[in-house]
Design an enzyme around this catalytic site. Structure first.
Site, short mmCIF file in Angstrom:
data_model
loop_
_atom_site.label_atom_id
_atom_site.label_comp_id
_atom_site.label_asym_id
_atom_site.label_seq_id
_atom_site.Cartn_x
_atom_site.Cartn_y
_atom_site.Cartn_z
N ILE A 68 0.87 -1.18 0.00
CA ILE A 68 0.00 0.00 0.00
C ILE A 68 0.90 1.23 0.00
CG2 ILE A 68 -1.76 1.31 1.26
CD1 ILE A 68 -2.64 -1.40 2.52
N PHE A 69 0.77 2.11 -1.00
CA PHE A 69 1.64 3.28 -1.13
C PHE A 69 0.95 4.50 -0.52
CE2 PHE A 69 4.94 5.93 -2.60
CZ PHE A 69 4.41 7.05 -3.23
N GLY A 70 1.69 5.19 0.38
CA GLY A 70 1.19 6.42 1.00
C GLY A 70 2.04 7.61 0.57
N TYR A 71 1.41 8.75 0.38
CA TYR A 71 2.14 9.95 -0.06
C TYR A 71 1.66 11.21 0.66
CZ TYR A 71 -2.12 10.38 -2.79
OH TYR A 71 -3.44 10.45 -3.15
N GLY A 72 0.75 11.05 1.62
CA GLY A 72 0.26 12.19 2.41
C GLY A 72 0.32 11.80 3.87
N SER A 73 -0.82 11.82 4.53
CA SER A 73 -0.79 11.49 5.97
C SER A 73 -0.36 10.04 6.21
CB SER A 73 -2.18 11.70 6.59
OG SER A 73 -3.11 10.83 5.97
N GLU A 99 -9.96 6.75 4.17
CA GLU A 99 -9.61 7.39 2.88
C GLU A 99 -10.80 7.58 1.96
OE1 GLU A 99 -6.46 8.23 4.19
OE2 GLU A 99 -6.25 8.39 2.05
N1 LIG Z 1 -4.02 9.04 0.07
C1 LIG Z 1 -2.91 9.90 0.45
C2 LIG Z 1 -3.43 11.02 1.29
C3 LIG Z 1 -4.01 10.44 2.50
C4 LIG Z 1 -4.64 11.47 3.32
O1 LIG Z 1 -4.04 12.46 3.62
N2 LIG Z 1 -5.87 11.16 3.66
C5 LIG Z 1 -6.56 11.96 4.63
C6 LIG Z 1 -8.03 11.85 4.36
S1 LIG Z 1 -8.64 13.36 3.77
C7 LIG Z 1 -6.24 11.37 5.97
O2 LIG Z 1 -6.13 10.18 6.10
N3 LIG Z 1 -6.11 12.20 6.94
C8 LIG Z 1 -5.82 11.71 8.27
C9 LIG Z 1 -5.13 12.81 8.98
O3 LIG Z 1 -5.18 13.92 8.42
O4 LIG Z 1 -4.55 12.58 10.04
C10 LIG Z 1 -1.85 9.10 1.16
O5 LIG Z 1 -1.64 8.00 0.68
O6 LIG Z 1 -1.21 9.50 2.12
#
Ligand SMILES: N[C@@H](CCC(=O)N[C@@H](CS)C(=O)NCC(=O)O)C(=O)O
Length: 196
Positions: free
Chosen positions: A15-20, A95
């Site tokens: 599973i690849f993550g690139y944000g949170s 997500e």
């Molecule tokens: N899908 C991206 C972005 C994930 C992301 O930032 N998702 C938000 C949902 S809007 C999240 O999980 N936020 C949790 C947080 O902000 O702590 C990833 O792989 O990291």
């Protein structure tokens, strides 16, 4: 490939993550690797009215925008056995249900480039998503992030932890989009603090 197809037969999934997800996966995994995917750029162009914002003041979080000349660095997590179903169930709520992202399979390249790519699942918010906000200047995005917060926390934390991850784990990567927004957000915060 739908997540349920993956659950059906898979005993291992990346599973690849690139944000949170890079700094807060919050699911059990066997191992993780820093690396990149090709053909996408990371942009703070997705709105968030749950985790880091609300309906009145949606926050800004990252998504991926197709760009043949770009690559995006992050972390791939390998889940095996029961972790596959557990992680997908959790991420579906975090997500997709709460964040508006949908799943996509891509090639993931481990950072050292020594091995062939592996297929990885990622969560992407496409431009037809109702929460899609699109391009804006670093100043506009930084200001929005500096003032927004949601059920999970402040939008600023989301930005600063991603910037911290990139500096620590991908120091060779110059992500001008991310760092220009970080600089703009911190400038706004300094003005807000000075005005108190
Ligand atoms: N899908 C991206 C972005 C994930 C992301 O930032 N998702 C938000 C949902 S809007 C999240 O999980 N936020 C949790 C947080 O902000 O702590 C990833 O792989 O990291």
């Amino acid at each position: 490939m739908k997540p349920q197809d993956i659950i059906a037969g898979k005993t291992s999934l990346w599973i690849f993550g690139y944000g949170s997800l890079v700094w807060k996966p919050d699911f059990k995994y066997k191992r993780s690797k820093v690396g990149y995917i090709q053909g996408y750029k990371r942009r703070f162009w997705h709105g968030d009215n749950f985790h880091r914002g609300n309906d009145e003041l949606p926050g800004r979080v990252v998504t991926l925008i197709e760009d043949d000349d770009a690559s995006t660095w992050g972390v791939a997590f390998e889940v095996t056995g029961s972790q596959v179903e557990e992680s997908l169930k959790y991420l579906n709520v975090r997500e997709t249900v709460c964040g508006g992202y949908k799943t996509k399979m891509v090639d993931f390249f481990a950072g050292d480039g020594s091995q062939p790519p592996v297929q990885a699942l990622l969560y992407i918010a496409t431009t037809d998503n109702p929460l899609y906000l699109g391009p804006a200047s670093p100043e506009e995005i930084g200001t929005q992030i500096a003032i927004c917060r949601g059920k999970t926390g402040h939008n600023l934390e989301y930005l600063l932890r991603l910037a911290e991850f990139m500096r620590k784990s991908c120091p060779q990567v110059e992500d001008s989009h991310l760092f220009s927004i970080e600089a703009a957000a911190l400038t706004v915060v300094s003005y807000l603090l000075a005005a108190q």
